[in-house]
Design a protein around this motif. Structure first.
Motif, mmCIF file in Angstrom:
data_model
loop_
_atom_site.group_PDB
_atom_site.id
_atom_site.type_symbol
_atom_site.label_atom_id
_atom_site.label_comp_id
_atom_site.label_asym_id
_atom_site.label_seq_id
_atom_site.Cartn_x
_atom_site.Cartn_y
_atom_site.Cartn_z
ATOM 1 N N LEU A 10 0.777 -1.125 0.054
ATOM 2 C CA LEU A 10 -0.164 -0.009 0.049
ATOM 3 C C LEU A 10 0.905 1.160 0.025
ATOM 4 N N ASP A 11 2.015 1.184 0.698
ATOM 5 C CA ASP A 11 2.794 2.356 0.813
ATOM 6 C C ASP A 11 4.055 1.987 1.152
ATOM 7 N N PHE A 32 1.591 -2.943 4.920
ATOM 8 C CA PHE A 32 0.451 -3.837 4.609
ATOM 9 C C PHE A 32 0.501 -3.979 3.184
ATOM 10 N N ILE A 33 -0.108 -5.229 2.728
ATOM 11 C CA ILE A 33 0.171 -5.799 1.483
ATOM 12 C C ILE A 33 -1.309 -6.139 0.981
ATOM 13 N N SER A 34 -1.540 -5.807 -0.168
ATOM 14 C CA SER A 34 -2.856 -5.879 -0.933
ATOM 15 C C SER A 34 -2.842 -7.152 -1.818
#
Length: 356
Positions: free
Chosen positions: A185-186, A191-193
């Protein structure tokens, strides 16, 4: 007194020349406005017709966001693994950065995910079979293959698949890999999408949620491989000691019964020897059981933690494909109109010069 005239360099344009060129362009556009209007419209029309003919079904966008946390290390894990010849403690950072993204879309992960059984309206079904029926692959890729219209995987065991089933599975793996996206995500976020776009809403949601579970399973298996190997060795050792201890205790019981019936010094010495051996084996057995239990605790502590931050949206967002051919056609028509206007203006000017 005569004021000297300032000469303009050859590589520069005077304001007069610039104005003259603007007027030429204006005149060219005015004389060819019909072509500048018609050619883009014609290109747009052709592109729109192509978009209408090639119209595809809308796709549903499914997305799940998760965070990967590393597992802890057991206190005595490194020493114990070293004693058993397995090296140091398991590496909790085998899959980092781009390697982890590649792991998620690797063939083994996608194959296991496709072979999982999922709940479809209260009925268990292999996810690969549901993909075949709901993804549109029959109409797009298998339209000219009648034998594939009724194809079904009969088992979800990869080792039992025949050659034809393996070929079909490879085709599906390639398709789902193209429609699956993995991204952070950043830069500052962990965080992973995982996202996908598919024609069936239920299929899209099932794919990303099941894939997250499959990734967690296989990732944990890889991360704890050394610890599980150590646990198997310790458990095997404990079972062997339990078997030997059982035999020793059985012999001791018989010897003690025999020594009570026959009052001989030799019988008492033999009984004491067997008691010491039994106690020693019992101590080894308890130590092996304690080490195996430590390994089980370490196995739990080392397992990486997958935390789902944001699940799929219900209902999923529907996305229609843009009219790309119409836009390209309009742009191509405009380019042709400008090229036509340029050459027509150049040739007209040359003809006038020759006549003059």
């Amino acid at each position: 007194m005569i004021t000297p005239t300032q000469q303009i360099p050859d590589d520069e344009l005077s304001p007069k020349v610039v104005i003259e060129k603007i007027l030429v362009v204006k005149t060219a556009i005015y004389r060819n406005w019909i072509w500048i209007l018609l050619l883009p419209l014609a290109g747009f029309g052709i592109g729109y017709a192509m978009d209408t003919y090639q119209k595809s079904a809308p796709k549903y966008d499914a997305n799940v966001i998760f965070n990967l946390g590393g597992g802890g290390q057991g206190s005595g894990l490194g020493d114990m693994a070293g004693l058993l010849g397995l090296g140091s403690a398991p590496d909790a950072n085998i899959f980092t950065g781009e390697n982890f993204f590649y792991f998620i879309k690797s063939r083994p992960v996608l194959e296991r995910n496709l072979m999982k059984e999922v709940d479809i309206h209260g009925k268990k079904e292999i996810l690969a079979n549901f993909y075949i029926d709901s993804s549109g692959i029959k109409e797009t890729d298998w339209e000219e293959r009648p034998d594939m219209q009724t194809f079904k995987f009969q088992t979800n065991d990869l080792k039992k698949l025949d050659r034809s089933s393996r070929i079909v599975l490879n085709e599906i793996v390639k398709k789902v890999a193209e429609s699956t996206e993995i991204a952070s995500l950043d830069r500052k976020s962990s965080f992973i999408s995982i996202s996908t776009q598919m024609e069936n809403e239920l299929l899209a949601g099932l794919w990303v949620t099941t894939l997250l579970t499959t990734v967690e399973e296989m990732y944990t298996e890889n991360q704890t491989q050394k610890t599980r190997k150590t646990l198997r060795l310790l458990q095997h050792r404990a079972d062997s000691l339990a078997s030997v201890l059982g035999i020793a205790e059985n012999r001791l019981a018989k010897q003690m019964d025999y020594s009570q019936q026959i009052m001989l010094p030799e019988a008492k010495v033999s009984t004491n020897s067997m008691e010491r051996k039994s106690s020693f084996l019992q101590q080894l057995y308890y130590e092996a059981m304690a080490q195996a239990e430590k390994m089980r605790v370490s196995l739990v502590r080392e397992a990486p933690l997958f935390t789902e931050i944001e699940g799929i949206k219900v209902p999923l967002d529907m996305k229609h494909e843009n009219k790309t051919n119409a836009k390209i056609g309009a742009l191509a028509g405009l380019m042709l109109a400008l090229i036509f206007t340029y050459f027509r203006t150049v040739f007209s000017t040359e003809v006038k010069v020759e006549k003059a």
